[in-house]
Design an enzyme around this catalytic site. Sequence first.
Site, PDB file in Angstrom:
ATOM      1  N   THR A 198      32.883  -4.185 -24.716  1.00  0.00           N
ATOM      2  CA  THR A 198      33.038  -5.277 -23.762  1.00  0.00           C
ATOM      3  C   THR A 198      34.374  -5.085 -23.321  1.00  0.00           C
ATOM      4  O   THR A 198      35.429  -5.112 -24.125  1.00  0.00           O
ATOM      5  CB  THR A 198      32.785  -6.413 -24.324  1.00  0.00           C
ATOM      6  OG1 THR A 198      32.891  -7.598 -23.493  1.00  0.00           O
ATOM      7  CG2 THR A 198      33.313  -6.932 -25.729  1.00  0.00           C
ATOM      8  N   ASP A 199      34.561  -5.663 -21.976  1.00  0.00           N
ATOM      9  CA  ASP A 199      35.853  -6.040 -21.331  1.00  0.00           C
ATOM     10  C   ASP A 199      36.372  -7.243 -22.098  1.00  0.00           C
ATOM     11  O   ASP A 199      37.770  -7.364 -21.988  1.00  0.00           O
ATOM     12  CB  ASP A 199      35.816  -6.149 -19.812  1.00  0.00           C
ATOM     13  CG  ASP A 199      34.671  -7.330 -19.569  1.00  0.00           C
ATOM     14  OD1 ASP A 199      34.192  -7.883 -20.523  1.00  0.00           O
ATOM     15  OD2 ASP A 199      34.611  -7.480 -18.374  1.00  0.00           O
ATOM     16  N   GLU A 200      35.781  -7.903 -22.966  1.00  0.00           N
ATOM     17  CA  GLU A 200      36.327  -9.341 -23.450  1.00  0.00           C
ATOM     18  C   GLU A 200      37.422  -8.781 -24.566  1.00  0.00           C
ATOM     19  O   GLU A 200      38.259  -9.644 -24.860  1.00  0.00           O
ATOM     20  CB  GLU A 200      35.129 -10.122 -23.988  1.00  0.00           C
ATOM     21  CG  GLU A 200      34.185 -10.649 -22.886  1.00  0.00           C
ATOM     22  CD  GLU A 200      33.277 -11.622 -23.378  1.00  0.00           C
ATOM     23  OE1 GLU A 200      33.924 -12.518 -24.332  1.00  0.00           O
ATOM     24  OE2 GLU A 200      32.134 -11.834 -23.393  1.00  0.00           O
ATOM     25  N   TYR A 214      33.886 -13.747 -30.931  1.00  0.00           N
ATOM     26  CA  TYR A 214      33.098 -12.465 -30.549  1.00  0.00           C
ATOM     27  C   TYR A 214      33.963 -11.308 -30.099  1.00  0.00           C
ATOM     28  O   TYR A 214      33.945 -10.287 -30.568  1.00  0.00           O
ATOM     29  CB  TYR A 214      32.096 -12.827 -29.460  1.00  0.00           C
ATOM     30  CG  TYR A 214      31.661 -11.779 -28.652  1.00  0.00           C
ATOM     31  CD1 TYR A 214      30.874 -10.717 -29.250  1.00  0.00           C
ATOM     32  CD2 TYR A 214      31.906 -11.732 -27.427  1.00  0.00           C
ATOM     33  CE1 TYR A 214      30.532  -9.873 -28.530  1.00  0.00           C
ATOM     34  CE2 TYR A 214      31.380 -10.640 -26.605  1.00  0.00           C
ATOM     35  CZ  TYR A 214      31.027  -9.656 -27.123  1.00  0.00           C
ATOM     36  OH  TYR A 214      30.389  -8.330 -26.477  1.00  0.00           O
ATOM     37  N   LYS A 272      34.659  -7.628 -31.760  1.00  0.00           N
ATOM     38  CA  LYS A 272      34.346  -6.577 -31.013  1.00  0.00           C
ATOM     39  C   LYS A 272      35.455  -5.429 -31.018  1.00  0.00           C
ATOM     40  O   LYS A 272      35.617  -4.323 -30.864  1.00  0.00           O
ATOM     41  CB  LYS A 272      33.923  -6.512 -29.637  1.00  0.00           C
ATOM     42  CG  LYS A 272      32.527  -7.103 -29.549  1.00  0.00           C
ATOM     43  CD  LYS A 272      31.421  -5.991 -29.962  1.00  0.00           C
ATOM     44  CE  LYS A 272      31.469  -4.855 -29.185  1.00  0.00           C
ATOM     45  NZ  LYS A 272      30.204  -3.827 -29.666  1.00  0.00           N
TER      46      LYS A 272
END
Length: 320
Positions: free
Chosen positions: A125-127, A149, A153
């Site tokens: 994810t970009d997060e 989260y 990741k």
Amino acid sequence: MKVFVTGGAGFIGSQYVRAMLAGEYAGYEDAEVTVFDLLTYAGNTANLPIGHERLTFVRGDIRDAAALEEVLPGHDVVVHFAAESHVDRSVAGAVPFASTNVVGTQQLLDSCARHDVATVLCVSTDEVYGSIERGSWDENEPLQPNSPYAASKAGSDLVALACRRTHGLDIRLTRCSNNYGPYQNAEKLIPLFITNLLRGKPVPLYGDGRNVREWLHVADHCAALQLVLTDGEPGEVYNIGSGVEVTNVSIARRLVELCGADPSMIRQVADRKGHDLRYSLDFSKITKLGFTPSIEFTAGLESTVQWYADHPDWWPAETA
């Protein structure tokens, strides 16, 4: 060709599996697919064409080494979607996120290394990059996650890249912007707002709604994943974006209009802890492989609203 898909009963994973079994991916029209999914709250076998002659479903946990040893051997490719993925849940309780996303990824990759899996595609994810005020992240940006989260990741990403360097496994890693489309769990922003509005219920908008996200239809995301699987390079990271940046309040207003609701149904609530202001990806690297999003955002959002309107049996049960 035998493809092992972790988390394949979830939102993005099931889109990928449905597309592959429908013959949408060149060279994989006859692939046999094994979906390995624990079926937590976000996984649903109703998302899959159960009974398809080329689909095998196995309920299992990627943290379970014995279960992986039983079903993984003999597969050529692993596409790893399985993850705890909801930021709000991670703020409320982070341990399952660290366990599944970091330990589970390590367990899976250890099994892949033991059984000489040809290629492993890890979906992230970009997060993991954090929040960016201006400009866009490329794949060389440092990881600066701001939620449990996102941190889990980022840990998963680092485990995967370390496995590449340690074991020489052909690992390819993708980081995608926010996805939307059919079959998404209704705890996420777009399906939550749609199902609430279609029921005549208000929608909760965090803070002032100025948070910006980059939106990509799930079908485009999965097409990009297949492109990385077939044409990407081992050990490389690929951002997958759309260039479509929209504030949360704009999303809420569009959905109010599409659902025929009153603007007063948007209710501001206390902001989430550590709420990142803006995400934006530089995805020029994957465009060089030939990726271009095909679903225009307005049309995609309209079709998503229509899908939920046509499938009320798929909505979550109402709570008192």
